[in-house]
Design a protein around this motif. Structure first.
Motif, mmCIF file in Angstrom:
data_model
loop_
_atom_site.group_PDB
_atom_site.id
_atom_site.type_symbol
_atom_site.label_atom_id
_atom_site.label_comp_id
_atom_site.label_asym_id
_atom_site.label_seq_id
_atom_site.Cartn_x
_atom_site.Cartn_y
_atom_site.Cartn_z
ATOM 1 N N GLU A 109 0.758 -1.489 -0.045
ATOM 2 C CA GLU A 109 0.069 0.050 -0.122
ATOM 3 C C GLU A 109 0.746 1.397 -0.117
ATOM 4 O O GLU A 109 0.435 2.398 -0.324
ATOM 5 N N ASP A 110 2.011 1.078 0.719
ATOM 6 C CA ASP A 110 3.178 2.234 0.642
ATOM 7 C C ASP A 110 3.554 2.237 -0.769
ATOM 8 O O ASP A 110 3.822 3.613 -1.080
ATOM 9 N N VAL A 111 3.829 1.483 -1.453
ATOM 10 C CA VAL A 111 4.381 1.415 -2.602
ATOM 11 C C VAL A 111 3.248 2.281 -3.787
ATOM 12 O O VAL A 111 3.660 3.173 -4.350
ATOM 13 N N ARG A 112 2.001 2.099 -3.470
ATOM 14 C CA ARG A 112 1.213 2.618 -4.404
ATOM 15 C C ARG A 112 0.893 4.206 -4.063
ATOM 16 O O ARG A 112 0.827 4.869 -4.844
ATOM 17 N N ALA A 113 0.905 4.567 -2.835
ATOM 18 C CA ALA A 113 1.080 5.722 -2.419
ATOM 19 C C ALA A 113 2.092 6.688 -3.068
ATOM 20 O O ALA A 113 2.168 7.727 -3.180
ATOM 21 N N ASN A 136 1.779 7.220 -6.388
ATOM 22 C CA ASN A 136 0.514 8.454 -6.684
ATOM 23 C C ASN A 136 1.202 9.717 -6.443
ATOM 24 O O ASN A 136 0.788 10.708 -6.894
ATOM 25 N N ARG A 137 2.366 9.800 -5.479
ATOM 26 C CA ARG A 137 2.928 10.961 -5.387
ATOM 27 C C ARG A 137 4.259 11.304 -6.066
ATOM 28 O O ARG A 137 4.866 12.298 -5.914
ATOM 29 N N ASP A 138 4.249 10.425 -7.300
ATOM 30 C CA ASP A 138 5.515 10.421 -8.249
ATOM 31 C C ASP A 138 6.621 10.466 -7.600
ATOM 32 O O ASP A 138 7.615 10.876 -8.160
ATOM 33 N N GLU A 139 6.684 9.658 -6.566
ATOM 34 C CA GLU A 139 8.024 9.406 -5.864
ATOM 35 C C GLU A 139 8.887 8.104 -6.587
ATOM 36 O O GLU A 139 9.931 7.958 -6.299
ATOM 37 N N LEU A 140 8.208 7.181 -7.476
ATOM 38 C CA LEU A 140 8.668 6.266 -8.086
ATOM 39 C C LEU A 140 8.764 6.554 -9.568
ATOM 40 O O LEU A 140 7.847 7.213 -10.247
ATOM 41 N N GLY A 141 9.944 6.628 -10.354
ATOM 42 C CA GLY A 141 10.067 6.957 -11.854
ATOM 43 C C GLY A 141 9.934 5.354 -12.458
ATOM 44 O O GLY A 141 9.952 4.257 -11.928
ATOM 45 N N ASP A 142 9.762 5.584 -13.848
ATOM 46 C CA ASP A 142 9.468 4.512 -14.714
ATOM 47 C C ASP A 142 10.779 3.649 -14.702
ATOM 48 O O ASP A 142 11.964 4.001 -14.832
ATOM 49 N N GLY A 143 10.334 2.362 -14.401
ATOM 50 C CA GLY A 143 11.782 1.238 -14.186
ATOM 51 C C GLY A 143 12.065 1.154 -12.786
ATOM 52 O O GLY A 143 12.913 0.170 -12.475
ATOM 53 N N ASP A 144 11.826 2.154 -11.994
ATOM 54 C CA ASP A 144 12.498 1.928 -10.763
ATOM 55 C C ASP A 144 11.802 0.651 -9.927
ATOM 56 O O ASP A 144 10.652 0.016 -10.485
ATOM 57 N N VAL A 145 12.628 0.163 -8.904
ATOM 58 C CA VAL A 145 12.464 -1.284 -8.244
ATOM 59 C C VAL A 145 11.912 -1.046 -6.808
ATOM 60 O O VAL A 145 12.666 -0.225 -6.248
ATOM 61 N N PHE A 146 10.924 -1.591 -6.466
ATOM 62 C CA PHE A 146 10.494 -1.593 -5.005
ATOM 63 C C PHE A 146 10.444 -2.976 -4.426
ATOM 64 O O PHE A 146 10.526 -3.930 -4.836
ATOM 65 N N VAL A 147 10.672 -2.820 -3.161
ATOM 66 C CA VAL A 147 10.918 -4.060 -2.318
ATOM 67 C C VAL A 147 10.112 -3.811 -0.990
ATOM 68 O O VAL A 147 10.145 -2.834 -0.451
ATOM 69 N N GLY A 161 0.844 -8.731 -2.946
ATOM 70 C CA GLY A 161 -0.011 -7.558 -2.046
ATOM 71 C C GLY A 161 -0.856 -6.931 -2.700
ATOM 72 O O GLY A 161 -1.680 -7.307 -3.313
ATOM 73 N N ALA A 162 -0.727 -5.656 -2.653
ATOM 74 C CA ALA A 162 -1.797 -4.819 -3.351
ATOM 75 C C ALA A 162 -1.479 -3.989 -4.792
ATOM 76 O O ALA A 162 -2.004 -3.183 -5.128
ATOM 77 N N VAL A 163 -0.400 -4.613 -5.187
ATOM 78 C CA VAL A 163 0.218 -4.467 -6.619
ATOM 79 C C VAL A 163 -0.356 -5.690 -7.380
ATOM 80 O O VAL A 163 -0.882 -6.627 -7.290
ATOM 81 N N LEU A 164 0.031 -5.544 -8.924
ATOM 82 C CA LEU A 164 -0.442 -6.302 -9.866
ATOM 83 C C LEU A 164 0.709 -7.328 -10.364
ATOM 84 O O LEU A 164 1.944 -7.145 -10.332
ATOM 85 N N HIS A 165 0.108 -8.321 -10.878
ATOM 86 C CA HIS A 165 0.958 -9.519 -11.673
ATOM 87 C C HIS A 165 0.682 -9.090 -13.169
ATOM 88 O O HIS A 165 -0.365 -8.708 -13.430
ATOM 89 N N LEU A 166 1.986 -9.328 -13.945
ATOM 90 C CA LEU A 166 1.813 -8.910 -15.606
ATOM 91 C C LEU A 166 0.888 -10.412 -15.952
ATOM 92 O O LEU A 166 1.058 -11.099 -15.540
ATOM 93 N N ASN A 167 0.485 -9.884 -17.249
ATOM 94 C CA ASN A 167 -0.187 -11.054 -18.066
ATOM 95 C C ASN A 167 0.516 -11.909 -18.675
ATOM 96 O O ASN A 167 0.390 -12.675 -19.441
ATOM 97 N N ARG A 168 2.271 -11.796 -18.713
ATOM 98 C CA ARG A 168 3.189 -12.291 -19.216
ATOM 99 C C ARG A 168 4.443 -12.289 -18.511
ATOM 100 O O ARG A 168 4.546 -11.416 -17.715
ATOM 101 N N PRO A 169 5.569 -13.309 -18.739
ATOM 102 C CA PRO A 169 6.669 -13.269 -18.065
ATOM 103 C C PRO A 169 7.234 -11.618 -17.960
ATOM 104 O O PRO A 169 7.264 -11.008 -19.002
ATOM 105 N N ILE A 227 1.795 1.061 -14.419
ATOM 106 C CA ILE A 227 1.766 -0.382 -13.587
ATOM 107 C C ILE A 227 2.686 -0.786 -12.621
ATOM 108 O O ILE A 227 3.861 -0.797 -12.949
ATOM 109 N N LEU A 228 2.405 -0.818 -11.458
ATOM 110 C CA LEU A 228 3.108 -1.614 -10.368
ATOM 111 C C LEU A 228 3.153 -3.190 -10.337
ATOM 112 O O LEU A 228 2.084 -3.778 -10.184
#
Length: 216
Positions: free
Chosen positions: A49-53, A56-67, A90-98, A81-82
């Motif tokens: 949920e903190d990742v999503r937040a 939303n605040r634009d604290e993650l850039g394209d390609g950034d990795v979260f743990v 958790g509260a993020v998504l799985h991709l529809n392919r590898p 897409i997270l």
């Protein structure tokens, strides 16, 4: 015509041999790939949920990795897409392919970095085969055991993390790889014996006597 003195030996060799030229180009490509992946930012969060937040605040850039250690989730941001690359999401998504194939491989560098972070922590990867998971856990167990044996210090956070990861890997191997589990069990017994000796040394009156500086 003589070669320019500014050119390196490898560059001169590449112009004289197609095979050497291909090898030099491959080396450059590998170096560029390592550099790109080294520049990918890795963020740690307490929850997905903190990742999503943060996204939303634009604290993650394209390609950034979260743990997310507590939820055993790693992944990356692909535009909007997270994407989790672990079994847990958790509260993020799985991709529809590898992840390596998503968007024609556009996010493969982020996927590789996220996988490395996951393997270092013993998280199960969604796209791994059973054999690949066993190999990942064997590697984690060996690396963690080596750290636990080196300068054992139960109060050291890094040492505690290594012990936790060793326990995590051994738990998985106990269920899925009995042969490796037997080897790791023997290693764990040696580690417990070392810890018992350390504890006994710290509790020994002689130890404390030697540790106390005499009064003048």
């Amino acid at each position: 015509m003589t070669d320019s003195p500014a050119r390196t030996y490898a560059e001169r060799l590449a112009t004289s041999s197609p095979l050497a030229g291909a090898a030099l180009a491959l080396g450059d490509l590998v170096q560029e790939t390592h550099q790109r992946r080294a520049e990918i930012r890795v963020h740690s969060f307490d929850s997905t949920e903190d990742v999503r937040a943060a996204a939303n605040r634009d604290e993650l850039g394209d390609g950034d990795v979260f743990v997310v250690e507590l939820e055993k989730v790693t992944g990356f941001l692909a535009v909007t897409i997270l994407a989790a690359i672990t079994v847990e999401r958790g509260a993020v998504l799985h991709l529809n392919r590898p992840a390596h194939e998503y968007a024609g491989g556009e996010w493969i560098d982020s996927a590789v970095v996220a996988e490395r972070e996951a393997r270092n922590r013993g998280f199960l990867l969604r796209d791994e085969s059973p054999a690949e998971r066993i190999n990942s856990m064997r590697r984690l167990a060996n690396e963690s055991a080596a750290r636990v044996r080196t300068d054992p210090d139960p109060k050291n956070p890094e040492w505690q993390t290594a012990l936790y990861r060793l326990t995590l890997a051994q738990s998985y191997l106990n269920e899925h790889d009995p042969v490796a589990a037997e080897v790791m069990a023997a290693e764990s017994r040696r580690i417990r014996e070392d810890l018992a000796r350390i504890d006994a040394t710290h509790r020994s009156p002689n130890h404390w006597h030697l540790a106390v500086r005499p009064q003048d």
